[in-house]
Design an enzyme around this catalytic site. Sequence first.
Site, PDB file in Angstrom:
ATOM      1  CD  GLU A  51      -3.082   1.227   2.199  1.00 22.91           C
ATOM      2  OE1 GLU A  51      -3.136   0.311   2.876  1.00 22.91           O
ATOM      3  OE2 GLU A  51      -3.884   2.133   2.009  1.00 22.91           O
ATOM      4  CB  CYS A 255      -7.337   3.118   3.410  1.00 23.35           C
ATOM      5  SG  CYS A 255      -8.208   2.280   4.751  1.00 23.35           S
ATOM      6  CG  ASN A 385      -9.317  -1.986   1.805  1.00 22.27           C
ATOM      7  OD1 ASN A 385      -8.897  -2.836   2.068  1.00 22.27           O
ATOM      8  ND2 ASN A 385      -9.659  -0.928   2.509  1.00 22.27           N
ATOM      9  CD  GLU A 386     -10.163  -2.271   6.430  1.00 21.16           C
ATOM     10  OE1 GLU A 386     -10.095  -1.110   6.909  1.00 21.16           O
ATOM     11  OE2 GLU A 386      -9.263  -3.062   6.650  1.00 21.16           O
TER      12      GLU A 386
END
Length: 664
Positions: A51, A255, A385-386
């Site tokens: 990331e 994120c 993503n989550e």
Amino acid sequence: MIAYMKKLTCLLLSCFLMIVTASAQPNQSTVKIKVPAAKPISPALFGIFFEDLNYAADGGLYAELIQNRSFEYSPADRKEWNPLTAWEYTTEGFGYGTISVETNAPVHANNPHYVVLNIEDEGREGVGLTNSGFDGIVVRAGQKYNFSVFVRQLSDNAIPITVKLKGKKGNVADSVTFSTDSKEWKKYTATITATESDDSARLIILAKAKGKMALDMVSLFPQNTFKNRPNGLRADLAQTIADLHPKFMRFPGGCLAHGDGLGNMYRWKNTIGPLEQRLEQRNIWNYHQSVGLGYFEFFQFCEDIGAKPLPVIAAGVCCQNSGGTWRIGSIGQRGLPLDELNAWTQDILDLIEYANGPATSTWGAKRAAAGHPEPFHLEYIGIGNEDAQTPVFRERFKMIYDVVKAKHPEITVVGTVGPSPAGNDYEQGWRFANELKVDMVDEHYYEKPEWFLNNLARYDSYDRAASKVYVGEYAAHDIKRKNTLRSALAEATYMTSLERNGDIVRFASYAPLLGRKGHTQWNPNLIYFNGSQVCPTINYYAQQLFASNEGDLYFPNVITTDLPDTAKTFAASCVKDSKTGDVILKLVNNGAAPVPARINLPAPGTSNGTANITTLTGDPMAENSCDGTQNVMPQTTTLAVKKSFAYTAPAYSLVVIRIKGNKK
Ligand code: AHR
């Protein structure tokens, strides 16, 4: 029915639990243990999660040495930043002039800002700009560096330009000089050879005649990038990642992928093509993404290190933690308007074509134009993503998922079940994934070391018929978020349980991967670095030992101990790599007392002889330091092994025993 199946699976699995303690079987050495059949497991279980967080890309893996090369930094990235951050006006030898940031005739519309340099008097040495790099520019004597700059000559006269690298004690490279010769934007290049080593040099560009010119995309790359790729990656950092032997790589982030508001969601198409045409943007982690390390470079890196690419695309919703959006000025998770979803989904289909399509296809041609006519063999795509499991998310995920699966049944889609190992989003996420029969889902957990030791049976009871699992982000967070041996051992212990459940857990990646010292937004990370050093943590070595000792067959009950009360402190696994025939044993002891174990090797395929044994052990609270003073490193030696033998796992240790096998 599902509950019954779960119970049944659980019962069956408990027959295969790997640790048999003495309290259950007092005369164990005389008991004949029937070695059950091996179970096929994921041959690509351990990979990495990249990331762009903690300066992982710009100022990190991306080898560019100039910070803010395109003058696109802005207060939107960080309130104290502006287009001249990391730059300063420079005059040497009593020259004078002005600099301004302009936007009316940029090199490309995606790259609007550039600097205009007006030299009123060049003085003795010239007038120009200095860039301080990322905490200084690191150069090494004898190394060559590729300099480039886009210049548009605004005055009638040609302007000679000198470029030099200056360190603490003066010049650290032979300067180069060239002259402007175009009133259009033109790229000038030069090779600079460092004559001295310096960890905090600065790049100085000096114009040496009266006149006016525009400058943009000022770049300095070491020629020595990973695999010598142009626009490449920092060799030492990339090699450290390659040395993990990751089987897959998830990118461009968690994120970061779904972004801080709808306008900030990561759009892969903005990150390919000529560098000066890429659309840069604010990073959700409060800095800037030049996207010089873009999708082409990610795919190429995956190929270079033999990792399967696993790009993650937002599921048409931004991060639920968004602090505010640029487009609609709101907080939290928001969904793209439904009439924009077709275009968003088309981008995902185009990505598959970019990676896998023939060089004659629209998007395959762009890959070929970047120098890679062969496909990148994309097999996996993460969607979401989550994300918070809201109706807004579900509606968009389903729309995207249905189209991608219909058009590309060969692609494994990885869905998402929220940010935690339990709770509402997790429960609802799993229900939704099962309804849709999503191929695989991504679970995340950042927990204390004890959590990992208390949850070793987590996947034993998972429904084997449901979606497969990708443990996309996990890390044991020790006190003060330190990378202790204790945390690495907790992760290693847990990883034996992932191997045991490798029939349903297909992928797992520690998170996050990289952190630049002094620029972290998140700790702990797997690898720390600064401009000149790379500092793998103890957790790195635990990951490396697992990823470089993977198997595709799991044998239960091979390693047992007579020591009571070890269920939460000691764990072990036995896998076989069918390609080499090697049998690999992993033993993890989180306790202060050594654990005597008995090993009954599975037959056939292993013979008596000598094995390699690698041990990672030390003070449980030890952390690796960059200066090498307190380093816990794997130590390898040899061990005599037989079909059945005893081995005592040292206190606080991860031990990997690799027994050369035959392929029978
Ligand atoms: O790994 C750091 C962050 O943790 C990721 O961006 C996000 O997915 C998770 O919350």
